[in-house]
Structure formats: structure tokens, C-alpha cells
Write an enzyme that holds these catalytic residues in place. Structure first.
Site, PDB file in Angstrom:
ATOM      1  N   VAL A 160       0.914  -1.099   0.341  1.00  0.00           N
ATOM      2  CA  VAL A 160      -0.279   0.423   0.135  1.00  0.00           C
ATOM      3  C   VAL A 160       0.918   1.538  -0.201  1.00  0.00           C
ATOM      4  CG1 VAL A 160      -1.598   1.442   1.584  1.00  0.00           C
ATOM      5  CG2 VAL A 160      -2.584  -0.577   0.976  1.00  0.00           C
ATOM      6  N   TYR A 161       2.195   0.407   0.709  1.00  0.00           N
ATOM      7  CA  TYR A 161       3.032   2.107   1.274  1.00  0.00           C
ATOM      8  C   TYR A 161       3.274   2.552  -0.587  1.00  0.00           C
ATOM      9  CZ  TYR A 161       6.954   5.655   1.527  1.00  0.00           C
ATOM     10  OH  TYR A 161       7.866   6.122   2.078  1.00  0.00           O
ATOM     11  N   ALA A 162       3.764   1.748  -1.045  1.00  0.00           N
ATOM     12  CA  ALA A 162       4.119   1.685  -2.163  1.00  0.00           C
ATOM     13  C   ALA A 162       3.388   1.698  -3.314  1.00  0.00           C
ATOM     14  CB  ALA A 162       4.678   0.074  -3.045  1.00  0.00           C
TER      15      ALA A 162
END
Length: 275
Positions: A160-162
Site C-alpha cells: 500500500v505504501y508503494a
């Protein structure tokens, strides 16, 4: 842009870490006004006190939850009324959650929060101030967005961060091209893509082949310098530029084998993050 002397600078996520260091740079270069946005009111006030003792810049602070679009609109209105148009905008606020696999996600709100802060907030914050930057033809202006090397290369345990940083990078660089295409080159957009930085945000993450955890002040110095130059993309360190090239050139399975072997794909195995 030689420096930010006499400019009005706004920084999100400014109470600590990179944001605070960017604010210090602005004060030391004699910015007329330095505007700090952060959700942490107590730490923000401490930072204001420290910055006020460093120089003559007028320091303004606003408690803003940048995951909230209405809060951004309200704060943007207040800044334009109380401070005026912004010349230099630093989209720095960001979060990271968890190090498990995607299907192990327990709090789905973390997905929304990560995308809101890392992807949408830079867009909505910039939309508050970019129109005036464009209209002020005789004034050099800058927009710098802190993305991540995670926006260049996929990495397990941070999907999700990516995704949020891929979105931030794509949006930011597209706006750069739009400004150039429309003849508004007095406004320059810089996107910064570092690997892990020793701010505490990525405690437990591991460096990998020729890629140690980056020093905060080195990242700030490089980013600030390149922002003033109007550089389009800052990728740190050199191994991230190599990984980006490899991603574009090698077949997928060969790329995955290489990144797994040098440790990129295991860099988040022991991630804890800031408490």
C-alpha cells in the site's frame, strides 16, 4: 532560484524529521515567512519555538490533518488570508503502516489513511497554492514532493505504501510536464525518491547492497539544493537509480532474482516503524 530569501515557504509534516529540517533551511536562508503544517500540535509548537530562535523569518503554524480534504481547504484559506500566496511548497507529510503481506491487513482504515496522506494530500495541498504560483508570472516558485524509491521499484511487505508513492511520483512529474507544456516554467516541480531514511519512520527496515539507511540531513541537503535548481527528479542513492534502470531493461523474472539477491525484497522483514 539561488535561495529562498524573502520567499514564503510552506511545509507539511513540519513538526519533526525531514519537515523540520526543511524548515530550518528556510529560516537560515532568510525566508520571509515559514508556514508549518502538522497534525501533532504539541511537537509543532516546540518546533515553532526552536525556529523562532534561529532567525528573523516569521513562523506560522497550523494544526492540519492532511488526510482530511476539508481541513486542507480550510487551512489553505487561512494561509492565503493571513500570510499570502506561497512561493515554495514542500509536500513532505507521509506515513507507513505495517510490514505484513497485503492479505494480512487487519485495519482497512490504514489503506485509506496511507493513500490519503501520501497520494491525495500532495494533490489537494498543491491545488490550494499552485494556481497563484502560475498566475504570478514574474515570481519564481517551487513545488517539491517527497515520494520514495518505493515508487520506482515494487517491494514486498509495503504494497500500500508503494502504491501511494507510485501515485505521488506519477502525479508530481505529470504536473511538471504540464507546467512546461503550458509555458509556465517559472514554476518548477521536483519529486524526491529516497530509500529508507534514519528519521525513525522506518525503524527496523534494513539497508541492502551498497545501500545503507540514508542520513536525514544528507537527504535534506540534496533535496533542498536540487529543488532550488528546479531539478525534475531526485533519486537517492545511486543504487536506486540502478534499480530503476534494471527494472526497465531486464525481464521481470531476472529483475526479481536480482532484487531478491541483493536484499531489496527483504528490506522490510524486520520493520517496526515509529511508535
Amino acid at each position: 532560484m539561488k535561495d529562498v530569501a524573502g520567499k514564503k515557504v510552506l511545509i507539511t509534516g513540519a513538526a519533526m524529521g525531514l519537515g523540520k529540517s526543511f524548515a530550518v533551511r528556510a529560516v537560515r536562508e532568510r525566508a520571509a515567512d515559514v508556514v508549518l503544517w502538522d497534525i501533532n500540535e504539541e511537537t509543532l509548537k516546540e518546533t515553532v519555538a526552536e525556529l523562532s530562535a534561529l532567525g528573523s523569518s516569521r513562523i506560522h503554524h497550523y494544526v492540519v490533518d492532511v488526510s482530511d480534504q476539508q481541513a486542507i481547504r480550510d487551512a489553505g484559506t487561512s494561509v492565503r488570508t493571513e500570510v499570502g500566496d506561497i512561493d515554495v511548497l514542500v509536500n513532505n507529510a507521509g506515513i507507513v503502516r505495517g510490514n505484513g503481506y497485503f492479505w494480512e491487513t487487519e485495519n482497512r482504515g490504514d489503506i485509506d489513511k496511507t493513500m490519503a496522506i501520501n497520494s491525495l494530500a500532495p494533490m489537494y495541498v498543491t491545488l490550494e497554492f499552485l494556481p497563484a504560483m502560475v498566475a504570478n508570472k514574474g515570481t519564481e516558485a517551487r513545488v517539491m514532493t517527497i515520494a520514495s524509491s518505493a515508487g520506482l521499484v515494487s517491494n514486498p511487505r509495503m504494497s500500500v505504501y508503494a502504491a501511494s508513492k507510485w501515485a505521488a511520483l506519477g502525479w508530481s512529474d505529470s504536473v511538471r510536464l504540464e507546467l512546461e507544456q503550458s509555458g509556465n516554467e517559472h514554476v518548477k516541480v521536483t519529486t524526491v525518491c529516497p530509500t529508507y531514511i534514519n528519521t525513525g519512520m522506518f525503524d527496523g527496515a534494513k539497508g541492502f547492497w551498497f545501500t545503507p539507511i540514508l542520513e536525514q540531513e544528507k537527504v535534506v541537503d540534496t533535496s533542498w539544493t536540487e529543488m532550488k535548481k528546479g531539478s525534475a527528479l531526485v533519486v537517492m542513492p545511486w543504487t536506486s537509480r540502478l534499480n530503476r534502470a534494471i527494472t526497465g531493461l531486464l525481464p521481470l523474472k531476472v529483475r526479481d532474482f536480482y532484487l531478491n539477491t541483493v536484499g531489496v525484497y527483504h528490506s522490510m522483514d524486520e520493520f517496526r516503524g515509529r511508535k
